[in-house]
Design a protein around this motif. Structure first.
Motif, short mmCIF file in Angstrom:
data_model
loop_
_atom_site.label_atom_id
_atom_site.label_comp_id
_atom_site.label_asym_id
_atom_site.label_seq_id
_atom_site.Cartn_x
_atom_site.Cartn_y
_atom_site.Cartn_z
N LYS A 305 0.95 -1.21 -0.20
CA LYS A 305 -0.03 0.02 0.10
C LYS A 305 0.90 1.27 0.07
N GLY A 306 1.89 1.21 0.84
CA GLY A 306 2.68 2.58 0.88
C GLY A 306 3.58 2.74 -0.30
N ALA A 307 4.07 1.51 -0.88
CA ALA A 307 4.78 1.68 -2.20
C ALA A 307 4.06 2.10 -3.21
N ILE A 308 2.80 1.58 -3.27
CA ILE A 308 1.67 2.13 -4.49
C ILE A 308 1.47 3.51 -4.37
N ILE A 309 0.95 3.95 -3.23
CA ILE A 309 0.36 5.39 -3.11
C ILE A 309 1.72 6.21 -3.30
N LYS A 310 2.88 5.84 -2.65
CA LYS A 310 4.20 6.69 -2.83
C LYS A 310 4.58 6.92 -4.05
N SER A 311 4.38 5.70 -4.76
CA SER A 311 4.84 5.76 -6.48
C SER A 311 3.88 6.82 -7.19
N PHE A 312 2.72 6.80 -6.96
CA PHE A 312 1.81 7.65 -7.43
C PHE A 312 2.06 9.29 -7.04
N LYS A 313 2.44 9.37 -5.69
CA LYS A 313 2.68 10.69 -5.20
C LYS A 313 3.97 11.10 -6.14
N ASP A 314 4.84 10.56 -6.26
CA ASP A 314 6.15 10.74 -6.95
C ASP A 314 5.92 11.06 -8.34
N GLU A 315 5.18 10.15 -8.76
CA GLU A 315 4.96 10.54 -10.26
C GLU A 315 4.10 12.00 -10.47
N GLN A 316 3.08 12.17 -9.49
CA GLN A 316 2.58 13.55 -9.62
C GLN A 316 3.42 14.59 -9.35
N LEU A 317 4.15 14.38 -8.42
CA LEU A 317 5.33 15.60 -7.99
C LEU A 317 6.06 15.68 -9.35
N GLN A 318 6.54 14.66 -9.74
CA GLN A 318 7.50 14.97 -11.01
C GLN A 318 6.75 15.51 -12.18
N GLU A 319 5.47 15.24 -12.35
CA GLU A 319 4.93 15.69 -13.50
C GLU A 319 4.68 17.12 -13.19
N GLY A 320 4.49 17.56 -12.07
CA GLY A 320 4.22 19.02 -11.93
C GLY A 320 5.39 19.79 -11.73
N LYS A 322 9.32 20.96 -13.63
CA LYS A 322 10.37 20.69 -14.59
C LYS A 322 11.80 20.47 -13.96
N PHE A 323 11.79 21.17 -12.72
CA PHE A 323 13.01 20.97 -12.00
C PHE A 323 13.34 19.67 -11.50
N LEU A 324 12.52 18.82 -11.22
CA LEU A 324 12.68 17.43 -10.68
C LEU A 324 12.80 16.52 -12.11
N GLN A 325 11.99 16.84 -13.07
CA GLN A 325 12.04 16.07 -14.35
C GLN A 325 13.42 16.11 -14.93
N ASP A 326 14.25 17.20 -14.88
CA ASP A 326 15.39 17.51 -15.34
C ASP A 326 16.58 16.98 -14.59
N LEU A 327 16.02 16.42 -13.34
CA LEU A 327 17.21 16.11 -12.38
C LEU A 327 17.30 14.54 -12.38
N LEU A 328 16.11 14.00 -12.36
CA LEU A 328 15.88 12.55 -12.04
C LEU A 328 15.13 11.80 -13.46
N PRO A 329 15.48 10.60 -13.79
CA PRO A 329 14.70 9.82 -14.58
C PRO A 329 13.48 9.54 -13.84
N ARG A 330 12.48 9.19 -14.53
CA ARG A 330 11.07 8.91 -13.93
C ARG A 330 11.24 7.49 -13.27
N HIS A 331 10.69 7.03 -12.29
CA HIS A 331 10.74 5.69 -11.77
C HIS A 331 9.83 4.68 -12.58
N CYS A 332 10.43 3.50 -12.58
CA CYS A 332 9.25 2.69 -13.16
C CYS A 332 8.05 2.60 -12.19
N SER A 333 6.81 2.48 -13.04
CA SER A 333 5.41 2.63 -12.33
C SER A 333 5.37 1.42 -11.64
#
Length: 1277
Positions: A305-320, A322-333
């Motif tokens: 549960k924690g991994a799934i919700i954290k993954s979605f939160k991380d994806e949402q944070l990176q999508e919003g 550009k600073f994070l997108q340039d620094l880190l590649p996207r995690h596997c979903s």
């Protein structure tokens, strides 16, 4: 043994060789060899060694029987301890060389090697090269040599098995396991499971994490290779089914080992917890299998549960960002990994399926929609999952649906649990379970028919379930009812019982169920309609529907239902209302029932219609209400009855006009239909005519009467007024639709509207005057389709022949305003609930079509009619028509993004202001953005007195919505952000609400363009410049980066709070990056080259943020929420600094820039600001004491932010001291420590005390609070 040797020696010295031969033959071969080679003599030792050297290859040759080999190895093991050190060394070297050249393929003699090594380790000294080594060291050299050499793949399993019996140090074990794991890729796939088994047994010695990581890493690599090869058309190197079966066997081995070794299980869960981002389908399946062990079940699902919700939160944070997108590649979903696990489980992973079912329900239960305030469920839900919780809930549904399709054994359990939740979760929304059940019905109807008893049992609870649940459940089972007689009969029986239920909701459930049945059981000859809610293909259900349920049977069935529904016409208003709202949809889908439906409506309408033409009013309102005690209730929703009758009549007439005249229809039926239709038309025209003549007194209403809902008289008047207003609205729609653009009919419509408006104004004015406030303005009864038609006629219809008639409507400004107001109301309802009242309100396709038409009209009206024409509306302090158009457009765009996200391009292309057929969606979107930009620029170009703040705010909101459709990085997006920056720099209007909206848009765009920390700094400088310094003696340098920040907007809390909220968002990103770095340090899986850019970016971002906050802490902010919010932001900043100092190397601290900034600049200013805030809050509290003790208590609570901030600063200093000791660099030279922690000091008392103690030195705290350095710094700026 000695006696045997003596006897052999004596016989060999004698003259009788036959006796010697006879004695030797009585002994076993191995005994002969052993007996004849005494270890005491050098010759005997050599002979023994020779035996070992010959027996080992003999055992490996495969020429001996297994039992014989076992006996030989057993004896050799027993005699190994008798060998001398050099002999053991030679024997060990023999094993090592044999392994190196690949002569240990059978591995049978390897059982002897651990015994040899153990005996070797016990030797005191052995020659090695030109020197000597102890036995233990010699053993280590052998193991190192063995593990460093090339292994034959055939002997890897045997060697792993062998090393289980060899005592190994931790380093040797790590080396060995690493060697074995590297051999995985060289082995055949079928050899992997036994090797995994042996490795797991070996892990009992230690290195459990290394073993598990290696096994999971191997299968992760194989899955990735499989995926790459699946994209290629060439033949795959490894068949997919073979790989999946091997993975399944390996999972079983690991789970079995985990049951026996709980340390292995703990290590596995700990490893996953540290790096959830490394999850793959194999490790997900392994986790779900481990969950079958009771002691790990709760832990596993909490981790997932924690991994799934954290993954979605991380994806949402990176999508919003550009600073994070340039620094880190996207995690596997993680979600994709879970779905891949479901897909892979079809290959016989029965041990995984139960875990998948549990996971699906855990996700849906935990992250499903929650009840609203006071336990009420929301009326509608967004159709698109957007938040992390919604996405996690959707993932749970997908897992269960795919599992249901793939695995027969778990279908019954899934179905039972879904139905149980629909029944038991009456206090929570169950939309997600209804959607899942509907998908299950469509995907596997025949399987559900096998479990029809469970569905039938659910029907028994219908009358106790919430209406939304009943409606969703019955919609879902409609396809099954068409093919299952028993299911349909069971439902009919339940609905009939519910019709006589003592509970109102039970009777409503019956109406819902009967109406759904009428919509879905077609009668022969019904007109084709495209609005069927669900279809089911013949390939899914192999049943000839018409053989059992032909149209003739359907007709009898439907007429029987209609007779049951007629009983509802004598029940409460809510039940009747549901019936009236459902009849129109029934008629459209089952037109053959028209006669029965229309006769039912006709007879009901005649009860309340006054047939005498000279009497006013034409309705018997007294029959529409009922009283109980001192309460008055609505009995008959007359307006809805008239509305239903009108819409059904108009639809039938339009269908008859377009119907094929060759269709079979008896003359009697036609005459009968014409009869009641003409009679209904006469009634409606008579009602229209007489309602125009009616005055308020005719309805027992007076403008001076009471309309408050707090008394029975007011309640009765209110009900009468709402009923009459509803009837007026329905008759307006009827008059317009039958008018055929006749001027006289439109004049009648205006008369109806004038009566409606008069009543509406009185109700609005009077209803709120009582003790109990009235509810909001009642929903309009105009249909969405009519609103669309009316708007087109009012604004876009340029047909010459209609000009005169339409001028009657267009000339009445109040009517135009009313039409736009109802438009906004309907779109708001659609946005909130996903549907609207009235005909076609539930039909998504037609609703979207109406939205497109309305968007086109509203856009044309706003862009083509200048606002100057509407000056009169401004003087009356009401919304201008342009403003109503903008509000409608904003609601439409927002609704489309929420409900129809894939149709935004279609909506824009249908706006019709230009020919956009060949233009792509992005260009089209940007075209309209430019139009709204021009409109806003026009607003800003005029004088400030002419500035319409509400309209400008709506324009900014529309630009915000449309800008979400632009792709970040595109030239259109760059132009959009450039334009927004320009407007913010040049606009100086003193409107706080508009400024906040525009700055919010600017920040949202900037986050997707680049880090907005520089923008934040400039805004903080502007706020500092406008509000002045906390030290009144310091003059702040006048500068203005953005004109939109002026004295009025800066004084207002909105802009300051917006800036602080954006700093919070940047701290969120920094905290996330530091947490990622912390996890990288823990797992040590990130190369140092990848860490440096991240560290540098964090330092730069944080440095600029500290500079921005340094500006704010010197600013004379107004006491109250702004001051408190800044104190909290500072506390959080120091918490982030503390975390950074704990986990980042000193070399990464930007040459101590961060420490210097935070110490010599920010911390010093923080103490000054704390003193300032304390004084301001005290004065503010003192001034407000007259307002009561509550204000004082509130402000007292707010001052708790001060000690929280002090604690955060001291924690930061504590870790700086620790880092100083480790790095041998004095980091505390930039910090100025304070000895006082109580900042609520009475300044006057303190001064008096200090004067009494002139000889004492000032405290360090005073130094901290009176530091002149920040003033100098500010002057330099």
């Amino acid at each position: 043994m000695k006696g045997a040797i003596d006897k052999i020696i004596a016989l060999s010295g004698g003259d009788s060789p036959d006796e010697l031969q006879k004695y030797l033959s009585s002994l076993k071969n191995d005994q002969v060899v052993t007996v004849s080679s005494p270890p005491s003599s050098a010759e005997g030792m050599n002979r023994r060694l020779l035996v070992y050297q010959h027996c080992i290859p003999l055992c490996e040759s495969g020429n001996l029987q297994t039992e014989v080999v076992a006996d030989i190895i057993g004896l050799l093991m027993l005699e190994t301890h008798t060998l001398s050190g050099p002999s053991l060394a030679q024997l060990a070297s023999l094993f090592v060389e044999a392994i190196k050249v690949g002569k240990m393929g059978h591995g049978k003699s390897l059982e002897l090697f651990p015994t040899v090594l153990t005996a070797l380790a016990a030797c005191e000294a052995l020659s090695y090269g030109k020197g000597e080594l102890s036995g233990e060291e010699y053993k280590k050299q052998l193991i190192n040599s063995l593990c460093s050499s090339r292994w034959d793949p055939q002997c890897v399993i045997h060697l792993t098995t062998m090393f289980r019996d060899v005592p190994l140090s931790l380093e040797e074990l790590q080396f060995l396991i690493d060697k074995v794991l590297r051999m995985f890729t060289k082995l055949d796939l079928q050899e992997i499971p036994p090797l995994v088994y042996q490795l797991l047994l070996l892990s009992a010695k230690g290195c459990k994490k290394q073993v598990l990581d290696g096994i999971i890493g191997y299968f992760k690599e194989q899955d990735a290779r499989q995926e790459e090869e699946s994209l290629d058309l060439e033949v795959q190197s490894i068949p997919q089914d073979q790989l999946r079966h091997v993975e399944g066997t390996a999972i079983l081995h690991i789970v079995f080992a985990t049951r026996l070794d709980h340390d292995l299980g703990r290590e596995f869960l700990k490893s996953f917890k540290m790096s959830y981002g490394d999850l793959c389908p194999f490790s997900a399946a392994l986790l779900l299998s481990v969950a079958r062990i009771q002691r790990y079940e709760e832990q596993v699902f909490d981790l997932l549960k924690g991994a799934i919700i954290k993954s979605f939160k991380d994806e949402q944070l990176q999508e919003g960002s550009k600073f994070l997108q340039d620094l880190l590649p996207r995690h596997c979903s993680v979600a994709q990994m879970i779905l891949d696990t479901v897909k892979n489980s079809i290959f016989g992973w029965d041990h995984v399926t139960q875990g998948l079912v549990q996971l699906g329900f855990v996700l849906m239960d935990t992250f499903g929609p929650k009840p609203g305030p006071f336990g009420k469920t929301t009326e509608g839900s967004a159709s698109i999952a957007r938040t992390p919780a919604q996405l996690a809930c959707k993932l749970g549904g997908q897992v269960l649906l795919h599992g249901f399709k793939m695995h027969e054994p778990i279908r019954g359990e899934i179905l039972e649990q879904v139905l149980n939740r629909l029944i038991t979760k009456t206090a929570s929304p169950v939309n997600h379970y209804l959607d899942l059940f509907s998908d299950i019905v469509i995907s596997a109807p025949m399987i559900l028919l096998e479990s029809s008893t469970k569905v039938t049992e659910t029907f028994d609870h219908l009358s106790y379930l919430p209406l939304a649940t009943v409606q969703g459940l019955l919609k879902a089972v409609q396809p099954l009812l068409k093919v299952s007689m028993s299911l349909k009969d069971a439902l009919i029986l339940v609905l009939r019982k519910a019709m006589f239920s003592s509970q109102l909701d039970g009777r409503k459930s019956a109406v819902i169920g009967f109406l759904l049945l009428l919509k879905n059981f077609k009668v022969l000859g019904s007109l084709v309609s495209s609005q069927c809610s669900q279809t089911i293909s013949s390939s899914q259900i192999q049943v000839d529907v018409h053989s059992r349920y032909n149209s003739a049977a359907n007709e009898a069935f439907c007429l029987e239902i209609l007779s049951s529904l007629r009983r509802c016409l004598s029940q409460q208003a809510d039940v009747r209302l549901m019936l009236y709202e459902g009849f129109y949809d029934v008629l459209r889908r089952n037109s053959q029932l028209a006669s029965s439906i229309m006769q039912t409506l006709f007879s009901q309408l005649k009860r309340y219609y006054e047939p005498k033409q000279d009497l006013l009013p034409p309705m018997k309102l007294e029959l529409c209400i009922t009283a109980q005690g001192d309460q008055v209730y609505l009995q008959e929703p007359l307006a809805h009855l008239v509305s239903c009758t009108v819409h059904c009549l108009l639809w039938l007439r339009s269908m008859r006009r377009t119907a094929d005249p060759s269709t079979d229809s008896s003359d009697d039926d036609e005459q009968e239909e014409e009869g009641y239709q003409s009679e209904l038309q006469t009634i409606l025209e008579s009602m229209t005519r007489r309602m125009i003549k009616c005055e308020m007194e005719d309805f027992e209403l007076d403008k001076s009467a009471e309309f408050s809902m707090g008394s029975s008289v007011g309640m009765k008047n209110n009900i009468y007024a709402v009923l009459v207003m509803g009837v007026y609205e329905v008759l307006m729609e009827y008059t317009f639709l039958k008018a055929n653009y006749s001027k006289s009919h439109f004049e009648e419509l205006m008369q109806l509207f004038n009566h409606y408006r008069k009543l509406s104004e009185i109700l609005r004015e009077k209803s709120g005057k009582g003790r109990v406030l009235s509810h909001k303005t009642p929903r309009s009864l105009l249909s969405l389709g009519f609103i669309s038609t009316l708007l087109t006629a009012l604004f876009r219809d340029s047909t010459q022949s209609r000009e005169e008639a339409l001028s009657v409507l267009r000339s009445n400004g109040e009517f135009v305003r009313y039409a736009l107001s109802v438009t906004v109301q309907k779109i708001q309802q659609l946005e909130d609930t996903g549907h609207t009242d009235g005909p076609d309100g539930q039909n998504t396709d037609r609703t979207f079509h109406f939205l497109c038409d309305m968007t086109s009209v509203l856009m044309w009206r706003y862009t083509n009619i200048p606002g100057v024409v509407e000056e009169a509306g401004k003087k009356e302090k009401r919304c201008s028509l342009s403003q109503l158009c903008l509000e409608g457009l904003l609601r439409i765009f927002t609704t489309c993004q929420q409900r129809y996200p894939d149709k935004m391009g279609q909506l824009l292309s249908n706006m019709g202001t230009i020919a956009l057929v060949s233009i792509c969606v992005t260009e089209m979107n940007f075209f309209y953005i430019r139009q709204f930009q021009r409109a806003l620029f026009t607003q800003l170009s005029g004088e400030e007195e002419e500035f319409n703040s509400k309209e400008a705010q709506l324009l900014v909101s529309i630009l915000s919505v449309l800008s979400r459709q632009l792709k970040p990085g595109s030239k259109q997006f760059t132009q959009m952000i450039t334009w927004t920056v320009k407007i913010c720099k040049e606009t100086s209007f003193e409107d706080p609400a508009f400024s906040k909206g525009l700055l919010s848009l600017l920040f949202n765009l900037h986050f997707l363009y680049k880090s907005p920390v520089g923008l934040l700094l400039e805004l903080c400088q502007d706020i500092h410049c406008q509000l002045g310094d906390i030290d009144e003696d310091v003059e702040v340098e006048k500068q203005s980066n953005f004109n939109i920040v002026n004295i009025k907007t800066a004084t207002n809390t909105a802009v300051s709070l917006l800036v602080l909220s954006q700093s919070d968002r940047m701290l969120d990103e920094l905290d996330w990056l530091i947490a990622r770095k912390k996890s990288c340090l823990a797992s040590d899986k990130s190369a140092s080259g990848e860490k440096k850019p991240m560290e540098k970016a964090v330092v730069l971002q944080l440095g600029t943020l500290l500079t921005a906050l340094n500006e704010l802490v010197q600013t004379a902010l107004l006491p109250g929420i702004c001051t408190i919010t800044l104190l909290r932001a500072l506390r959080r900043t120091y918490t982030t600094l503390t975390t950074l100092v704990k986990y980042v190397r000193l070399s990464a601290l930007g040459s101590l820039r961060i420490v210097k900034l935070s110490g010599s600049h920010l911390t010093t200013q923080c103490y000054s600001f704390i003193t300032y805030a304390q004084v301001q809050l005290s004065l503010h509290t003192h001034n407000d004491l007259n307002e009561g003790v509550f204000v004082f208590a509130k402000l007292l609570r707010e001052t708790k932010a001060i000690p929280d901030l002090i604690f955060s600063i001291e924690q930061y200093e504590k870790y700086l001291i620790t880092l100083s000791k480790k790095s041998k660099v004095n980091l505390m030279q930039y910090m100025k420590l304070s000895t006082s922690r109580d900042f609520r000091i009475n300044a006057a008392t303190l001064d008096a005390a200090l004067q009494d103690q002139d000889n004492q030195q000032p405290t360090e705290s005073q130094d901290a609070e009176e530091t002149p350095e920040p003033s100098k710094k500010r002057r330099k700026q």
